[in-house]
Design an enzyme around this catalytic site. Sequence first.
Site, PDB file in Angstrom:
ATOM      1  N   GLU A 157      10.589   0.966  10.104  1.00  0.00           N
ATOM      2  CA  GLU A 157      11.575   2.023   9.922  1.00  0.00           C
ATOM      3  C   GLU A 157      10.862   3.319  10.262  1.00  0.00           C
ATOM      4  OE1 GLU A 157      13.182   4.916   8.948  1.00  0.00           O
ATOM      5  OE2 GLU A 157      13.636   4.422   6.860  1.00  0.00           O
ATOM      6  N   CYS A 186      13.781  10.571   6.783  1.00  0.00           N
ATOM      7  CA  CYS A 186      13.765   9.970   8.122  1.00  0.00           C
ATOM      8  C   CYS A 186      15.099  10.166   8.827  1.00  0.00           C
ATOM      9  CB  CYS A 186      13.395   8.500   8.042  1.00  0.00           C
ATOM     10  SG  CYS A 186      14.314   7.611   6.813  1.00  0.00           S
ATOM     11  N   GLU A 197      10.296  14.828  15.869  1.00  0.00           N
ATOM     12  CA  GLU A 197      10.593  14.810  14.432  1.00  0.00           C
ATOM     13  C   GLU A 197       9.688  15.820  13.733  1.00  0.00           C
ATOM     14  OE1 GLU A 197       9.557  11.269  11.966  1.00  0.00           O
ATOM     15  OE2 GLU A 197      11.622  11.509  11.286  1.00  0.00           O
ATOM     16  N   LYS A 251       0.849  -1.197   0.000  1.00  0.00           N
ATOM     17  CA  LYS A 251       0.000   0.000   0.000  1.00  0.00           C
ATOM     18  C   LYS A 251       0.880   1.241   0.000  1.00  0.00           C
ATOM     19  CE  LYS A 251      -1.913   2.453   3.261  1.00  0.00           C
ATOM     20  NZ  LYS A 251      -1.724   3.767   2.620  1.00  0.00           N
TER      21      LYS A 251
END
Length: 486
Positions: free
Chosen positions: A248, A282, A382, A173
Amino acid sequence: MKTYQMLVDGAWVAAESGKTFAVMNPATGEVMARVPEAAAADVDKAARAARRAFDEGWRDVTAQERGRILFRLAEQVRKDAKALAELETLNSGKPLMESEYDINDVATCFEYYGGLATKLHGEVLNVPDNALSLALREPLGVAGQIIPWNYPLLMAAWKIAPALCAGCTVVIKPAEQTPLTLLELARSFETCGVPKGVVNVITGFGEAAGAPLVAHPAVDKIAFTGSVEVGKRIMRSAADTLKKVSLELGGKSPNIFFADADFESAVDGALFGVFVNQGEVCSAGSRVLIQRPIYRKMLDAMVEKAKRIKLGSGMDPATKMGPLVSKEHMERVMRYQEIGRKEAKVASGGGRPREAELQKGYFVEPTIFYDVDNSATIAREEIFGPVMSVIPFDDEKDALRIANDTPFGLAAAVWSRDIFKCFRMVKRLQAGIVWVNHMQPTYVEAPWGGYKMSGIGRELGPWGAEEYLQVKQVHINLNEAPIGWY
Ligand code: NAI
Ligand code: MG
């Protein structure tokens, strides 16, 4: 405008509900296509198809043949590279040159795992008996893969390629924001020899289409890249069916500059570390730690260069930074800019650009906050946008303390000409990836993944294929006599 279908069991289909949703061009805020809005029923069809494809054929396809399919996929990506790169830029916003690198990496990833397919093998063990003891490595079965929007086709390749290499089938997906390049590539699956049902592509939102994939009993493993919040949810949900998971997740990676680093490289490396791909990375070096003797000088030099970063449509060759992926994400990044203005000092940027032609797109300014305390929100959370938090430090010990004082552990970088100091740092930094005198280079040959709350498992290299394999122990008795126990 194009309305796409999704690929389930080798057929191009709409969602069972008939629903579709809009895919945006983030540089203009305009709708560029529509895609099916999958729900549990569509996921169920795809998962069953992948299960059938695995049980009834794919598991017996030779490694050599799987490798050839991967090589054909690589060739196809190279042939379509121009169109794929343009589509990636139109859909994700990133500068075309960055998309071109990504698409090249996609092909390289398929090539790498095409080659690796025939090099995965088991072992013969020295057991103390007249027996042959084997450790076989077998595919896990059906892999569910959930992809983020920052490197759309590349993150899909990082997951599809090792899965096929290992002999798994796939339900994948893409992120709802950026499904188009994968859908385009999927049009070539059949001609590349991917049997029907071996790779199924479903488009839809996280809760409606991602969650049922994680919960589905026919799926043996989930590979996910995205937010920590969703990563945790996936792990909890996967517990019910005891699926393997690889995650991840995010980061708040330190990019550490000692006073003895090459100055020009340092300035470039700090900017590149967090502004490449609009900071939607990331492993972004979003915490820039600078040793006090060069703190002011380096800050000034970074600001000087950051002010010249050209914002614009990714299709314009002059553009160095594109828009963020979505309005929602832009607003999230702007909230952090607002928090940062209260927590620290602004050296550059801090809001939205003023140019009239940038108002419709989801642009934010490359932003540098300085004198940031490592306990500040902008140093802990983040942001996933072009926002740098600059933090001063005194010495090695201080740098390590600040660098490791974070819940994350994806990446870190150290810049210095003193190799002893660099290696001491390398050993003590709590991160899955450590760069020395560089930040961000990523190679399919080398492992990728996080320590601490940045994830579980490793992608790329042989480690990436390992995540799709399980080990079977086989004992072959060579004594042609009864055990003699009774
Ligand atoms: P997200 O984690 O919600 O989305 C990533 C993928 O997970 C998408 O395909 C989404 O549809 C899917 N998803 C969402 N909820 C799900 C659920 N309950 N079950 C299964 N799948 C689900 O990330 P989002 O909302 O796009 O971005 C939020 C933040 O996440 C970003 O600001 C950034 O900090 C971080 N992020 C990190 C990435 C990374 O590379 N580590 C990539 C994307 C986002
Ligand atoms: Mg989300």
